[in-house]
Scaffold this motif. Sequence first.
Motif, PDB file in Angstrom:
ATOM      1  N   ASP A   1       0.822  -1.216   0.000  1.00 43.15           N
ATOM      2  CA  ASP A   1       0.000   0.000   0.000  1.00 43.15           C
ATOM      3  C   ASP A   1       0.855   1.264   0.000  1.00 43.15           C
ATOM      4  O   ASP A   1       0.345   2.360   0.227  1.00 43.15           O
ATOM      5  N   HIS A   2       2.159   1.101  -0.192  1.00 41.61           N
ATOM      6  CA  HIS A   2       3.101   2.214  -0.353  1.00 41.61           C
ATOM      7  C   HIS A   2       3.389   2.974   0.940  1.00 41.61           C
ATOM      8  O   HIS A   2       3.608   4.176   0.929  1.00 41.61           O
ATOM      9  N   GLU A   3       3.397   2.238   2.056  1.00 39.27           N
ATOM     10  CA  GLU A   3       3.905   2.798   3.302  1.00 39.27           C
ATOM     11  C   GLU A   3       5.317   2.267   3.522  1.00 39.27           C
ATOM     12  O   GLU A   3       5.663   1.199   3.038  1.00 39.27           O
ATOM     13  N   TRP A   4       6.102   3.038   4.259  1.00 40.73           N
ATOM     14  CA  TRP A   4       7.423   2.572   4.668  1.00 40.73           C
ATOM     15  C   TRP A   4       7.481   2.575   6.189  1.00 40.73           C
ATOM     16  O   TRP A   4       6.748   3.310   6.845  1.00 40.73           O
TER      17      TRP A   4
ATOM     18  N   GLY B   1      14.870  -0.620  17.146  1.00 44.02           N
ATOM     19  CA  GLY B   1      14.498  -1.282  18.397  1.00 44.02           C
ATOM     20  C   GLY B   1      13.043  -1.706  18.348  1.00 44.02           C
ATOM     21  O   GLY B   1      12.629  -2.441  17.462  1.00 44.02           O
ATOM     22  N   GLU B   2      12.246  -1.204  19.293  1.00 46.53           N
ATOM     23  CA  GLU B   2      10.819  -1.540  19.369  1.00 46.53           C
ATOM     24  C   GLU B   2       9.932  -0.471  18.738  1.00 46.53           C
ATOM     25  O   GLU B   2       8.712  -0.541  18.833  1.00 46.53           O
ATOM     26  N   ILE B   3      10.548   0.545  18.116  1.00 42.91           N
ATOM     27  CA  ILE B   3       9.785   1.666  17.555  1.00 42.91           C
ATOM     28  C   ILE B   3       9.858   1.652  16.028  1.00 42.91           C
ATOM     29  O   ILE B   3      10.935   1.520  15.445  1.00 42.91           O
ATOM     30  N   ALA B   4       8.692   1.801  15.411  1.00 40.81           N
ATOM     31  CA  ALA B   4       8.606   1.902  13.949  1.00 40.81           C
ATOM     32  C   ALA B   4       8.168   3.314  13.591  1.00 40.81           C
ATOM     33  O   ALA B   4       7.153   3.799  14.089  1.00 40.81           O
ATOM     34  N   THR B   5       8.938   3.971  12.750  1.00 37.94           N
ATOM     35  CA  THR B   5       8.533   5.248  12.177  1.00 37.94           C
ATOM     36  C   THR B   5       7.849   4.927  10.856  1.00 37.94           C
ATOM     37  O   THR B   5       8.381   4.164  10.051  1.00 37.94           O
ATOM     38  N   VAL B   6       6.652   5.492  10.644  1.00 38.95           N
ATOM     39  CA  VAL B   6       5.823   5.132   9.492  1.00 38.95           C
ATOM     40  C   VAL B   6       5.554   6.360   8.628  1.00 38.95           C
ATOM     41  O   VAL B   6       5.315   7.457   9.141  1.00 38.95           O
ATOM     42  N   GLY B   7       5.570   6.153   7.323  1.00 44.26           N
ATOM     43  CA  GLY B   7       5.228   7.224   6.394  1.00 44.26           C
ATOM     44  C   GLY B   7       4.799   6.630   5.066  1.00 44.26           C
ATOM     45  O   GLY B   7       4.719   5.413   4.915  1.00 44.26           O
ATOM     46  N   ILE B   8       4.513   7.505   4.118  1.00 44.20           N
ATOM     47  CA  ILE B   8       4.210   7.031   2.768  1.00 44.20           C
ATOM     48  C   ILE B   8       5.470   7.165   1.924  1.00 44.20           C
ATOM     49  O   ILE B   8       6.325   8.003   2.196  1.00 44.20           O
TER      50      ILE B   8
END
Length: 122
Positions: free
Chosen positions: A9-12, A17-24
């Motif tokens: 769906d074109h997210e990255w 560690g335990e944290i995910a940074t999310v964007g398009i």
Amino acid sequence: MSKVYFTQDHEWLNIEGEIATVGITHYAQEQLGDLVFVDLPQCGTQLSQGDSAAVVESVKAASDVYSPIDGEVVEINEALADDPALVNKKAEKEGWLWKMKLHDKTQLDGLMDEDAYKVLIG
């Protein structure tokens, strides 16, 4: 050390560690055109993989952004309230949307690496 994953769906996601940074992705923002508004989830929101988590609106269309994994939103990119076009300028860097604490790292196995994503978008 961080690792970046991509969705169909074109997210990255950038995992540290335990944290995910999310964007398009850059590709997604190119398809949308100039962003004029971003509606982000609230901190503390529990998201399941596939949930609609945010909305990005451009001069062309509005599009849902889906949660790529299960987790809890721990931070949002406040800068986007004043400058949604930051997503257009630096989609995969300063244009991130939210950060979340991972609930199940095994879900990352179903996501793509950069090479697989490049094949997807051709």
